[in-house]
Enzyme design. Structure first.
Site, PDB file in Angstrom:
ATOM      1  N   LYS A  47       0.818  -1.222   0.000  1.00  0.00           N
ATOM      2  CA  LYS A  47       0.000   0.000   0.000  1.00  0.00           C
ATOM      3  C   LYS A  47       0.843   1.260   0.000  1.00  0.00           C
ATOM      4  O   LYS A  47       0.316   2.358  -0.108  1.00  0.00           O
ATOM      5  CB  LYS A  47      -0.942  -0.012   1.216  1.00  0.00           C
ATOM      6  N   LYS A  90       2.301   2.649   2.394  1.00  0.00           N
ATOM      7  CA  LYS A  90       1.980   3.495   3.548  1.00  0.00           C
ATOM      8  C   LYS A  90       2.953   3.188   4.686  1.00  0.00           C
ATOM      9  O   LYS A  90       3.176   2.031   5.017  1.00  0.00           O
ATOM     10  CB  LYS A  90       0.561   3.190   4.063  1.00  0.00           C
TER      11      LYS A  90
HETATM   12  N1  C2G Z   1     -12.670   6.533   5.972  1.00  0.00           N
HETATM   13  C1  C2G Z   1     -13.797   7.341   6.022  1.00  0.00           C
HETATM   14  N2  C2G Z   1     -13.669   8.666   6.193  1.00  0.00           N
HETATM   15  C2  C2G Z   1     -12.441   9.220   6.345  1.00  0.00           C
HETATM   16  C3  C2G Z   1     -11.284   8.421   6.313  1.00  0.00           C
HETATM   17  C4  C2G Z   1     -11.429   7.057   6.134  1.00  0.00           C
HETATM   18  O1  C2G Z   1     -14.938   6.838   5.887  1.00  0.00           O
HETATM   19  N3  C2G Z   1     -12.351  10.568   6.522  1.00  0.00           N
HETATM   20  C5  C2G Z   1     -12.851   5.090   5.761  1.00  0.00           C
HETATM   21  C6  C2G Z   1     -12.196   4.605   4.473  1.00  0.00           C
HETATM   22  O2  C2G Z   1     -13.047   4.841   3.358  1.00  0.00           O
HETATM   23  C7  C2G Z   1     -12.011   3.131   4.767  1.00  0.00           C
HETATM   24  C8  C2G Z   1     -11.764   3.099   6.288  1.00  0.00           C
HETATM   25  O3  C2G Z   1     -12.224   4.371   6.793  1.00  0.00           O
HETATM   26  O4  C2G Z   1     -13.209   2.415   4.476  1.00  0.00           O
HETATM   27  C9  C2G Z   1     -10.298   2.928   6.628  1.00  0.00           C
HETATM   28  O5  C2G Z   1      -9.564   3.944   5.976  1.00  0.00           O
HETATM   29  P1  C2G Z   1      -7.987   3.687   5.714  1.00  0.00           P
HETATM   30  O6  C2G Z   1      -7.340   3.291   6.978  1.00  0.00           O
HETATM   31  O7  C2G Z   1      -7.461   4.837   4.924  1.00  0.00           O
HETATM   32  O8  C2G Z   1      -8.053   2.376   4.804  1.00  0.00           O
HETATM   33  P2  C2G Z   1      -7.463   2.184   3.330  1.00  0.00           P
HETATM   34  O9  C2G Z   1      -6.042   2.604   3.295  1.00  0.00           O
HETATM   35  O10 C2G Z   1      -8.430   2.785   2.408  1.00  0.00           O
HETATM   36  O11 C2G Z   1      -7.414   0.581   3.230  1.00  0.00           O
HETATM   37  O12 C2G Z   1      -8.295  -3.654   1.331  1.00  0.00           O
HETATM   38  C10 C2G Z   1      -8.826  -2.372   1.616  1.00  0.00           C
HETATM   39  C11 C2G Z   1      -7.774  -1.472   2.204  1.00  0.00           C
HETATM   40  O13 C2G Z   1      -7.108  -2.101   3.285  1.00  0.00           O
HETATM   41  C12 C2G Z   1      -8.423  -0.166   2.655  1.00  0.00           C
END
Ligand code: C2G
Length: 138
Positions: free
Chosen positions: A45, A47
């Site tokens: 990812k 990250k």
């Molecule tokens: N999210 C949200 N609002 C935000 C930030 C995040 O609704 N302001 C949601 C994202 O859409 C996601 C969840 O919180 O559904 C987790 O966000 P992240 O930790 O950024 O996850 P991500 O990197 O998108 O990883 O296989 C799928 C991936 O692992 C998703």
């Protein structure tokens, strides 16, 4: 018992994540969070998280909406997870809209929820450290 699952990194846990977890739990009785491991974050990812997997897991396990935290180790595990954990509903924020529709073929409802617009882990880091990594105000 209706079983819901969601996936993510959940670094620097914030109210946008909580809004997502709350709405996901409202869709069923049991919410599983598949939490991206440190290796998956860094290698697949791109990250670098502030908190380690264990720290992020500890935070999520303290959230009232979360019933179980499992590791997310790769992009490919989702289909198997749907069967292994007897999932009824898969939930993600709508930044992923359409990306996981294939899970419907596993008999799972796929739901994309509106993100909380004004907050993100990246924004938190930028607001605190600024773009050049300097701590603002020092
Ligand atoms: N999210 C949200 N609002 C935000 C930030 C995040 O609704 N302001 C949601 C994202 O859409 C996601 C969840 O919180 O559904 C987790 O966000 P992240 O930790 O950024 O996850 P991500 O990197 O998108 O990883 O296989 C799928 C991936 O692992 C998703």
């Amino acid at each position: 018992m209706k079983r819901v699952i969601t996936y993510g990194t959940f670094d620097l846990l914030h109210y946008g994540h909580i809004n997502l977890l709350r709405r996901a739990k409202e869709m069923g009785d049991y919410l599983i969070v598949a939490l991206s491991t440190d290796y998956f974050n860094e290698i697949d990812k791109g990250k670098k998280t502030y908190f380690s997997y264990e720290q992020r897991k500890q935070l999520l396990e303290a959230v009232r909406y979360v019933d179980l935290v499992i590791p997310e180790e790769n992009w490919e595990q989702k289909i198997n997870d749907m069967h292994e954990y007897h999932i009824d509903t898969f939930v993600m924020g709508d930044d992923w809209k359409g990306k996981f529709d294939f899970l419907r073929d596993e008999g799972v409802d796929v739901v994309y929820l509106p993100r909380t617009p004004e907050i993100s882990t990246t924004k938190i880091k930028t607001d605190i450290y600024g773009k050049k990594g300097l701590i603002i105000g020092l």
